[in-house]
Design a protein around this motif. Sequence first.
Motif, mmCIF file in Angstrom:
data_model
loop_
_atom_site.group_PDB
_atom_site.id
_atom_site.type_symbol
_atom_site.label_atom_id
_atom_site.label_comp_id
_atom_site.label_asym_id
_atom_site.label_seq_id
_atom_site.Cartn_x
_atom_site.Cartn_y
_atom_site.Cartn_z
ATOM 1 N N LYS A 266 3.936 11.322 -1.277
ATOM 2 C CA LYS A 266 3.263 10.809 -0.088
ATOM 3 C C LYS A 266 3.493 9.225 -0.038
ATOM 4 O O LYS A 266 3.890 8.656 -1.007
ATOM 5 N N GLY A 267 3.079 8.848 1.181
ATOM 6 C CA GLY A 267 3.433 7.499 1.411
ATOM 7 C C GLY A 267 2.450 7.067 2.462
ATOM 8 O O GLY A 267 1.376 7.952 2.911
ATOM 9 N N LEU A 268 2.656 5.805 2.985
ATOM 10 C CA LEU A 268 1.731 5.422 4.105
ATOM 11 C C LEU A 268 1.849 6.280 5.409
ATOM 12 O O LEU A 268 1.314 6.287 6.411
ATOM 13 N N ASP A 269 3.116 7.116 5.674
ATOM 14 C CA ASP A 269 3.283 7.958 6.752
ATOM 15 C C ASP A 269 2.173 8.933 6.737
ATOM 16 O O ASP A 269 1.713 9.423 7.902
ATOM 17 N N ASP A 270 1.806 9.351 5.651
ATOM 18 C CA ASP A 270 0.598 10.334 5.706
ATOM 19 C C ASP A 270 -0.646 9.726 6.079
ATOM 20 O O ASP A 270 -1.684 10.317 6.708
ATOM 21 N N PHE A 271 -1.146 8.538 5.900
ATOM 22 C CA PHE A 271 -2.061 7.682 6.315
ATOM 23 C C PHE A 271 -1.929 7.760 7.981
ATOM 24 O O PHE A 271 -2.893 8.133 8.664
ATOM 25 N N ALA A 272 -0.725 7.364 8.276
ATOM 26 C CA ALA A 272 -0.644 7.137 9.700
ATOM 27 C C ALA A 272 -0.678 8.470 10.455
ATOM 28 O O ALA A 272 -1.347 8.414 11.569
ATOM 29 N N ARG A 273 -0.382 9.443 9.888
ATOM 30 C CA ARG A 273 -0.558 11.164 10.494
ATOM 31 C C ARG A 273 -2.103 11.309 10.665
ATOM 32 O O ARG A 273 -2.549 11.659 11.546
ATOM 33 N N ARG A 274 -2.773 10.902 9.535
ATOM 34 C CA ARG A 274 -4.100 11.403 9.618
ATOM 35 C C ARG A 274 -5.092 10.380 10.437
ATOM 36 O O ARG A 274 -5.889 10.752 11.224
ATOM 37 N N ALA B 34 0.886 -1.077 -0.037
ATOM 38 C CA ALA B 34 0.002 -0.218 -0.068
ATOM 39 C C ALA B 34 0.851 1.284 0.068
ATOM 40 O O ALA B 34 0.766 2.068 -0.698
ATOM 41 N N ASP B 35 2.073 1.240 0.901
ATOM 42 C CA ASP B 35 2.738 2.300 0.591
ATOM 43 C C ASP B 35 3.351 2.600 -0.622
ATOM 44 O O ASP B 35 3.646 3.619 -1.230
ATOM 45 N N GLN B 36 3.912 1.558 -1.166
ATOM 46 C CA GLN B 36 4.502 1.793 -2.462
ATOM 47 C C GLN B 36 3.442 2.299 -3.617
ATOM 48 O O GLN B 36 3.663 2.831 -4.482
ATOM 49 N N ILE B 37 2.276 1.800 -3.395
ATOM 50 C CA ILE B 37 1.300 2.107 -4.272
ATOM 51 C C ILE B 37 0.941 3.749 -4.241
ATOM 52 O O ILE B 37 1.112 4.328 -5.245
ATOM 53 N N ILE B 38 1.005 4.166 -2.994
ATOM 54 C CA ILE B 38 0.759 5.544 -2.687
ATOM 55 C C ILE B 38 2.014 6.410 -3.256
ATOM 56 O O ILE B 38 1.760 7.472 -4.021
ATOM 57 N N ARG B 39 3.000 6.015 -2.978
ATOM 58 C CA ARG B 39 4.309 6.574 -3.473
ATOM 59 C C ARG B 39 4.512 6.749 -4.928
ATOM 60 O O ARG B 39 4.776 7.605 -5.446
ATOM 61 N N LYS B 40 4.057 5.428 -5.451
ATOM 62 C CA LYS B 40 4.231 5.480 -6.951
ATOM 63 C C LYS B 40 3.356 6.410 -7.477
ATOM 64 O O LYS B 40 3.746 7.288 -8.751
ATOM 65 N N GLY B 41 2.006 6.523 -7.168
ATOM 66 C CA GLY B 41 0.921 7.101 -7.699
ATOM 67 C C GLY B 41 1.049 8.587 -7.426
ATOM 68 O O GLY B 41 0.319 9.585 -8.086
ATOM 69 N N THR C 99 -11.135 -2.900 -2.613
ATOM 70 C CA THR C 99 -10.790 -4.248 -3.293
ATOM 71 C C THR C 99 -9.537 -4.618 -3.177
ATOM 72 O O THR C 99 -9.331 -5.953 -2.841
ATOM 73 N N PHE C 100 -8.407 -3.821 -3.150
ATOM 74 C CA PHE C 100 -7.239 -4.310 -2.729
ATOM 75 C C PHE C 100 -7.244 -4.895 -1.481
ATOM 76 O O PHE C 100 -6.557 -6.115 -1.419
ATOM 77 N N LEU C 101 -7.695 -4.430 -0.551
ATOM 78 C CA LEU C 101 -7.536 -5.036 1.091
ATOM 79 C C LEU C 101 -8.527 -6.272 0.977
ATOM 80 O O LEU C 101 -8.052 -7.151 1.738
ATOM 81 N N ASP C 102 -9.484 -6.017 0.366
ATOM 82 C CA ASP C 102 -10.463 -7.476 0.349
ATOM 83 C C ASP C 102 -9.711 -8.567 -0.366
ATOM 84 O O ASP C 102 -9.633 -9.735 0.063
ATOM 85 N N THR C 103 -8.926 -8.424 -1.454
ATOM 86 C CA THR C 103 -8.290 -9.337 -2.151
ATOM 87 C C THR C 103 -7.249 -9.914 -1.495
ATOM 88 O O THR C 103 -6.758 -11.139 -1.269
ATOM 89 N N ARG C 104 -6.356 -8.999 -0.915
ATOM 90 C CA ARG C 104 -5.175 -9.265 -0.293
ATOM 91 C C ARG C 104 -5.461 -10.027 0.941
ATOM 92 O O ARG C 104 -4.604 -10.968 1.549
ATOM 93 N N LEU C 105 -6.322 -9.740 1.922
ATOM 94 C CA LEU C 105 -6.492 -10.067 3.107
ATOM 95 C C LEU C 105 -7.674 -11.004 3.354
ATOM 96 O O LEU C 105 -7.757 -11.995 4.298
ATOM 97 N N ARG C 106 -8.776 -10.843 2.583
ATOM 98 C CA ARG C 106 -9.996 -11.392 2.908
ATOM 99 C C ARG C 106 -10.279 -12.736 1.759
ATOM 100 O O ARG C 106 -10.908 -13.690 2.333
ATOM 101 N N GLN C 107 -9.300 -12.799 0.932
ATOM 102 C CA GLN C 107 -9.591 -14.040 -0.042
ATOM 103 C C GLN C 107 -8.219 -15.006 0.251
ATOM 104 O O GLN C 107 -7.059 -14.625 0.083
#
Length: 646
Positions: free
Chosen positions: A450-458, A438-445, A491-499
């Motif tokens: 931005k990165g997961l740091d920004d999510f952590a802060r929010r 997820a961090d790398q998706i944010i950084r690439k996008g 969808t990302f979280l559902d696929t990676r974690l729930r399936q």
Amino acid sequence: MKTKVALIALAAALLTQPVAAQVTRTEPVQQALDTEVAVPADTAWPGGPIALDIDATDTRRGIYTVKQTIPVPAGMNKLTLLFPEWLPGNHAARGPINLISRYNFTAGGKTMTWMRNPLNVYQIDVIVPEGAREVVAEFVHTSPITGSEGRITMTREMLNLQWEKMSFYPAGYYTRRIAFQPKVTFPDGWQVFTALDGMNRSGNTVTWDTVDYETLVDSPIFAGKYAKQWSLDDDVKLDVVADKPSQLKIEDKNLKTFEKLIDEADVLFGQRHFDHYDILLALTDRMGGIGLEHQRSAENQYEPDSFVKWDEMDWDHNVVAHELVHSWNGKYRRPEDLWTPDYRTPMQDSLLWVYEGQTQFWGWVLAARSGLQKKETVLGQFANAVANYAEGQPGREWRSVADTTNDPIINARRPVPFSSLNRSEDYYVEGALTWLEADQIIRKGTGGKKGLDDFARRFFGAIPGDMGINTYDFDEVVRELNAVYPYDWATFLDTRLRQPNQPAPMKGVEMAGYRLVWKDTPNPYNKGRMSGGKYLDLFYSLGMNLNKSGKVTGTLWDGPAFNAGIVNGAEIVAVNGEAYSDDAMKDAVTAAAKEGAGPIALLVKRGDRFDTIEIDYDGGLRYPWLEPVSSGTQPFDRLLAARTAG
């Protein structure tokens, strides 16, 4: 004709036989059970503050002697007490009521009748005589003496007092609305550390301010004969107890990594949700190991020489970073189905891949950023994680990460014959690898803005100055991720974690500019872990782990050892005709990789039987490493780089 006559005679005889008595079968019918549990009331316990007095001086026998004085409201004729069952941070019903004994309840000096509820053995009902204004409960909590009895919490040098393991509370009220007045007597001269406020010491007896039961349970004690405290900043302390006084020595440069850890956490989360914080740390192999989170403190354990052999023990340092992160992730921000108003209401663990998974991720990252662990060690931890899911866990085919969130309740970390097939609490590490992606998706996008740091802060910073419990659900996680970077996160979280049966979670590492490779020497983390744990890791070669005497402690489902019939508990007595040793085994695995070498011959003892078993394996020793795909600084390097100066 004779046949016909015979048949007629037989029929007549049968008709004249007496009819067999009818078989009686008593069949009970289930009656309704009184299993309904009322939702606790968010009102104050009307009896008033409960005095909790604990004598913790009997370190020779490991006994805590407890006295609770419980004021009861006028007219109460039955007092229902609960022993904490569903424990915070345990994610399951693990309250050790089996360690509580010698119950005695009195009122006005007279012994009272008590009964355990057979449908809830954590519930004690006490008959209150007319006119009684308080009930005195006396009992003992016995610390396990050996590891086979449970976690040892008291030794001759230190103790770890956890209030929920040695106290009862009145049923029917939110625990945050029940007031307690704690008092503990310690061995002579011991130092005492806790996050509780208002500490007052008279001799060896210590009292604190009146506090609600929820906060009390969240404020354990470390105390010890050999102890020292360091201030990491104005509001954060490092409180250390040790088996020996010599183990308390730490070089200034190493102490500063703890200071840097606090600084890096402040930068990451932006806000603190505590007014002060105590890192409780035991340097011991006598008291039981622990890593348990609290909002204003954490219980941690390092191996005894982790300070004085700092570099050698680098592999052992991560727990402090992990538990610190939990102050924000798990204690302040908590899944709404995991939070409960008391310790009888069952917990639901569906979002532990956030609670523990992202804590695992940030624990690794902050350890590298602060220098608490070397970058190479942290990369080794990531490498072990990736390798486990790439080659070491066939259970991923049938079981999702989300389903492993039930494992604290299903299995409670008990050993199983083939953990690679069952899976265990994979929401920790596979969760961490998912958050890396997820961090790398944010950084690439966002082009690295931005990165997961920004999510952590929010998400974890949330409301400035808030020291409460702020719950969340899946939808809020998705919304806050989208606020950082729009993407199909649901969808990302559902696929990676729930399936189940998903590809190995390697994409985050690959996007971060690294790749998994195999070498014949262990990475720094693996090397330290094997040395500290005194075992030989052959999981990705022969498919088994061995202790120092050659006993099999783990086998990989469908691995070479498994397919040869070698299972947990078997003992490797000899290797290619030579008595077992770690070196003999490693030499045999290495030699088998040479052309024409033939199988590895093992003399295996299982019970009273000895078998010679040949394993046809020629892959050599294999240990996972992460290495950059090209020269220059990679995204992974930037992720692990310090955010603070100095």
